[in-house]
Design an enzyme around this catalytic site. Structure first.
Site, PDB file in Angstrom:
ATOM      1  N   LYS A 194      -2.828   7.789 -14.304  1.00 51.01           N
ATOM      2  CA  LYS A 194      -1.455   8.226 -14.059  1.00 51.01           C
ATOM      3  C   LYS A 194      -0.855   8.915 -15.297  1.00 51.01           C
ATOM      4  O   LYS A 194      -1.351   8.740 -16.410  1.00 51.01           O
ATOM      5  CB  LYS A 194      -0.590   7.023 -13.640  1.00 51.01           C
ATOM      6  CG  LYS A 194      -1.136   6.247 -12.438  1.00 51.01           C
ATOM      7  CD  LYS A 194      -1.358   7.111 -11.201  1.00 51.01           C
ATOM      8  CE  LYS A 194      -1.391   6.345  -9.903  1.00 51.01           C
ATOM      9  NZ  LYS A 194      -2.686   5.755  -9.525  1.00 51.01           N
TER      10      LYS A 194
HETATM   11  C1  LIG Z   1      -2.530   4.600  -8.275  1.00 51.01           C
HETATM   12  C2  LIG Z   1      -1.891   4.472  -6.943  1.00 51.01           C
HETATM   13  C3  LIG Z   1      -1.571   3.235  -6.362  1.00 51.01           C
HETATM   14  C4  LIG Z   1      -2.035   1.909  -6.904  1.00 51.01           C
HETATM   15  O1  LIG Z   1      -1.790   1.660  -8.206  1.00 51.01           O
HETATM   16  P1  LIG Z   1      -2.767   0.681  -9.027  1.00 51.01           P
HETATM   17  O2  LIG Z   1      -2.048   0.565 -10.329  1.00 51.01           O
HETATM   18  O3  LIG Z   1      -4.087   1.351  -9.143  1.00 51.01           O
HETATM   19  O4  LIG Z   1      -2.836  -0.611  -8.304  1.00 51.01           O
HETATM   20  C5  LIG Z   1      -0.905   3.211  -5.172  1.00 51.01           C
HETATM   21  N1  LIG Z   1      -0.550   4.326  -4.528  1.00 51.01           N
HETATM   22  C6  LIG Z   1      -0.846   5.532  -5.039  1.00 51.01           C
HETATM   23  C7  LIG Z   1      -0.406   6.748  -4.288  1.00 51.01           C
HETATM   24  C8  LIG Z   1      -1.534   5.645  -6.235  1.00 51.01           C
HETATM   25  O5  LIG Z   1      -1.842   6.863  -6.705  1.00 51.01           O
END
Ligand SMILES: *Cc1c(COP(=O)(O)O)cnc(C)c1O
Length: 395
Positions: A194
């Site tokens: 992210k």
């Molecule tokens: C990364 C992501 C998640 C989940 O986040 P985690 O920290 O990996 O549990 C949920 N929804 C979307 C759209 C994502 O890109």
């Protein structure tokens, strides 16, 4: 071109992954300092990170969690969503979005997407609402938000909660307002891919003191402490707290975010310039490669995703990805649609019921985008990508 020759001519250090986190020396030193401090799990750094995040989101309460998935699950629990309830969402997301709905005992209801934004088609939501509908869970794919005015107008008129899966949208905006500074429950992820990462982690932006207190309980066994030695448990909570090691990384990432963001925008502008020029050459005239919505006000450019015109190619996406990999370029798929997974098919979901998402799930491709990429990297990626497309274009 002989694939073997190409592969051997690319040294591992020339490989461009689809994403890579940026950590500076100050971040690494801060992690070491936390490790040496004697307190490594949830403590002062989490509190400091939450305070900074709250400030970033205009003073709303913010609580951190071990990951974005736990954050969304706890948001659903806070909204009181459980067995018998329906939650409207998109099939074009990371499977976590739907998994958390199932994990609280509720039913995901998948609504088709807008082919341009690739997000929930808000015009289709009203028809999917039943007496069991309790919430809408929009996803801001690649960081691009939905129309927030329309979203909240629908939620208000049907008295639904909104749990925003803003996992990819840290730093995104809606008409000049930060995503997270407005709205109902807003969930972010700090997973390694992210824009802002704590390696793993997440945060929830809330509105009410009682829901914030519940978030704190749910992330740690349902626990409330009182007095010098008292504790009580009155709800079933999990073990979803963020650690100070993760939080201190987040504090540094937050400081670096404007620099990261400026670099992302510069890379994206170069992508548009080079890909549009390439698509204008005689070799690719009439080739219907779809670039992402050209948005420089709202999205944080989490991902740069194109849609391959499968009907104009003699191979599937996997072959395009393999050829790019052989040229030292990593790509990703975000995402194959959730309703095509075995678990969801067994539950009776049909990919065909969301035809726009079905096609996009097969044709979407993520090109590399991360702050440490150079302009030369973008040029190499575009040249390679256009060359591969030309080579596989149907006669
Ligand atoms: C990364 C992501 C998640 C989940 O986040 P985690 O920290 O990996 O549990 C949920 N929804 C979307 C759209 C994502 O890109």
């Amino acid at each position: 071109m002989n694939e073997k020759t190409t592969l051997s001519s690319i040294s591992p250090s020339d490989f461009i992954p689809f994403t890579r986190p940026s950590f500076d020396e100050a971040t690494i030193a801060a992690v070491a300092a936390v490790m040496q401090s004697g307190w490594v799990t949830s403590g002062p750094k989490v509190a400091e990170f939450e305070a900074e995040l709250s400030h970033y989101f205009g003073g709303r309460p913010v609580r951190c969690f071990a990951n974005g998935t736990a954050t969304m699950k706890i948001a659903l629990q806070i909204a009181g969503i459980g067995a018998g309830d329906e939650v409207i969402t998109t099939p074009l997301s990371w499977v976590a979005t739907a998994n958390v709905i199932l994990s609280v005992g509720a039913k995901p209801v998948f609504v088709d997407i807008d082919p341009h934004t690739r997000n929930l088609d808000l015009k289709l939501i009203a028809a999917a609402i039943t007496p069991q509908t309790r919430a809408i869970m929009p996803v801001y794919l690649a960081g691009l938000p939905v129309n927030m005015d329309e979203l909240y107008a629908i939620a208000k008129s049907h008295q639904l909660r909104v749990i925003e899966d803003a996992a990819q949208a840290f730093g995104s905006q809606w008409v000049g307002k930060r995503i997270g500074s407005i709205g109902d429950l807003v969930s972010f992820s700090f997973q390694a891919n992210k824009n802002l990462t704590t390696v793993e982690g997440g945060c929830l932006v809330l509105n009410h003191a009682h829901e914030t207190a519940l978030a704190e309980k749910l992330r740690l066994q349902g626990l409330t402490r009182y007095g010098p030695d008292g504790m009580d448990v009155d709800v079933l909570g999990g073990k979803d707290n963020l650690t100070d090691i993760n939080a201190v990384i987040g504090l540094h990432q937050l400081k670096n975010l404007p620099t990261f963001q400026a670099r992302r925008v510069a890379i994206v502008k170069l992508y548009f310039e080079l890909l549009k020029a390439g698509l204008n050459t005689s070799a690719l005239k009439g080739f219907d490669l779809q670039l992402p919505p050209e948005n420089f006000t709202d999205t944080n450019w989490h991902l740069f995703q194109v849609l391959l015109p499968l009907q104009q190619l003699q191979v599937e996406r996997a072959q395009i990805m393999s050829e790019l990999k052989a040229l030292g370029i990593g790509t990703g798929v975000h995402y194959p649609i959730i309703t095509n997974f075995t678990l969801y098919r067994k539950l009776g979901y049909l990919a065909e019921s969301t035809p726009v998402a079905e096609v996009i799930g097969r044709s979407i491709l993520t090109l590399p985008l991360f702050p440490a990429m150079s302009d030369a990297d973008v040029k190499r990626i575009c040249a390679a990508f256009l060359q591969v497309l030309e080579g596989q274009r149907k006669a």
